[in-house]
Scaffold this active site. Structure first.
Site, short mmCIF file in Angstrom:
data_model
loop_
_atom_site.label_atom_id
_atom_site.label_comp_id
_atom_site.label_asym_id
_atom_site.label_seq_id
_atom_site.Cartn_x
_atom_site.Cartn_y
_atom_site.Cartn_z
N PHE A 1 2.27 2.95 -7.99
CA PHE A 1 0.94 3.13 -8.56
C PHE A 1 0.26 4.38 -8.02
CE2 PHE A 1 1.27 -1.69 -8.35
CZ PHE A 1 1.78 -1.80 -9.63
N ARG B 1 5.36 -0.17 7.05
CA ARG B 1 3.98 -0.26 6.53
C ARG B 1 3.05 -0.91 7.56
NH1 ARG B 1 3.46 -5.73 3.20
NH2 ARG B 1 5.35 -6.76 3.90
N HIS C 1 5.66 0.09 0.00
CA HIS C 1 6.54 -0.63 -0.94
C HIS C 1 7.37 0.35 -1.78
CE1 HIS C 1 3.71 -3.66 0.35
NE2 HIS C 1 4.42 -4.61 -0.24
N GLU D 1 -6.34 2.71 -9.45
CA GLU D 1 -5.77 3.70 -8.54
C GLU D 1 -6.26 5.12 -8.81
OE1 GLU D 1 -3.18 0.12 -8.77
OE2 GLU D 1 -4.09 1.45 -10.27
#
Length: 308
Positions: free
Chosen positions: A81, A8, A107, A56
């Site tokens: 999400f 990330r 994640h 989101e």
């Protein structure tokens, strides 16, 4: 000891670099910029960064609108999400009109760690893979995450980038990266190991140990799940006859099923899907979770040996 770096983090660095190369690139986040590392982009180009807050679905819809205006939006939040909560917007607002939006979700998988099963996306590859026209990419290390980010920006159409949280091995030799083209990391003749994401390093470690048992294992970095490299799958399955897929994802709908779809009706193979076996994740240290779900080196080795 090999260098460790979070995939990330490499994405965040690449996105900030990309912003300097192309003024059409914009970034959106759902109030997690310091976790997804889009904060790097926000610091350099605040006028092109949009924090949608913990909303989101709105973020994804905003990205669709920005794409319609000629921008290249990169949307980021936790995978559970972005791929889960906002699924309808991803499907209907981005993929259905084939907008040029890049969904870079972090994640992913059980190595998210202590946040537990509610936050550990183990079905996101399946969700994105089933959407018509969606490209699905799972980088194996920081270097590949950088190359995948640039490749995603260069193609026209929706892309899902699946990005891990925990620091992971960085391969010393830079691998070529072409969307839809697998990388052969090790040749072999007895079994082929198709892996993606952080499990590529695990596959290589297993192959080296199997060699000590006179078992020759080919290792394929299948970074693009869709479109999958059919030619590569057919070639190595045909040579080895034993096929193993390794992923930090549910065995339902992910890399394993993508490989199986290619092989159906093409020959007689022993086939084993290694991944999360129809279970939710749970809270724990990443290394402990990998061991619990049979995704550490001993667990993966045990499952590979069952093919013989």
């Amino acid at each position: 000891m090999s260098e460790l770096k979070a995939i990330r983090a490499a994405y965040g660095e690449a996105l900030a670099e990309l912003g300097g190369r192309d003024e059409r690139v914009v970034a959106l986040d759902a109030d997690l910029a310091h976790a997804t590392y889009t904060c790097y982009f926000a610091e350099k180009y605040p006028e092109r960064f949009f924090n949608a807050g913990i909303a989101e679905a709105n973020m994804v819809s905003m990205s669709a609108g920005l794409s319609a205006m000629g921008y290249i939006p990169f949307c980021s939040t936790f995978a559970v999400f972005g791929a889960g909560r906002a699924y309808e917007q991803v499907r209907n607002s981005i993929a259905y009109p084939h907008f040029n939006v890049k969904l870079a979700m972090t994640h992913a998988g059980i190595t998210l760690g202590e946040d537990g099963g509610s936050h550990q996306a183990i079905e996101d590859i399946a969700l994105m893979r089933v959407i018509p026209g969606m490209t699905v990419v799972v980088p194996c290390d920081a270097g590949e995450a950088r190359r995948a980010t640039f490749a995603a920006a260069q193609m026209n159409g929706p892309v899902y980038l699946r990005l891990a949280r925990t620091p992971s091995h960085v391969f010393e030799e830079e691998m070529p990266f072409t969307l839809g083209k697998a990388n052969v990391l090790r040749e072999g003749s007895d079994v082929v190991l198709f892996a993606c994401g952080i499990m590529v390093k695990t596959a290589l470690d297993c192959a080296r140990m199997l060699a000590q048992e006179n078992i020759s294992a080919a290792v394929i970095n299948m970074h693009t799940i869709k479109p999958i490299d059919r030619e590569c799958v057919l070639k190595y399955a045909g040579t080895c006859k034993r096929v193993v897929t390794i992923e930090e994802h549910s065995v339902i709908g992910g890399l394993g099923d993508a490989v199986a779809d290619v092989l159906i009706g093409t020959g007689d193979y022993k086939f084993r899907k290694i991944g999360v076996q129809d279970r939710f994740g749970q809270s724990g240290k990443p290394a402990d979770l990998l061991a619990e779900y049979g995704l550490d080196v001993p667990g993966v080795l045990r499952q590979i040996r069952s093919c013989f």
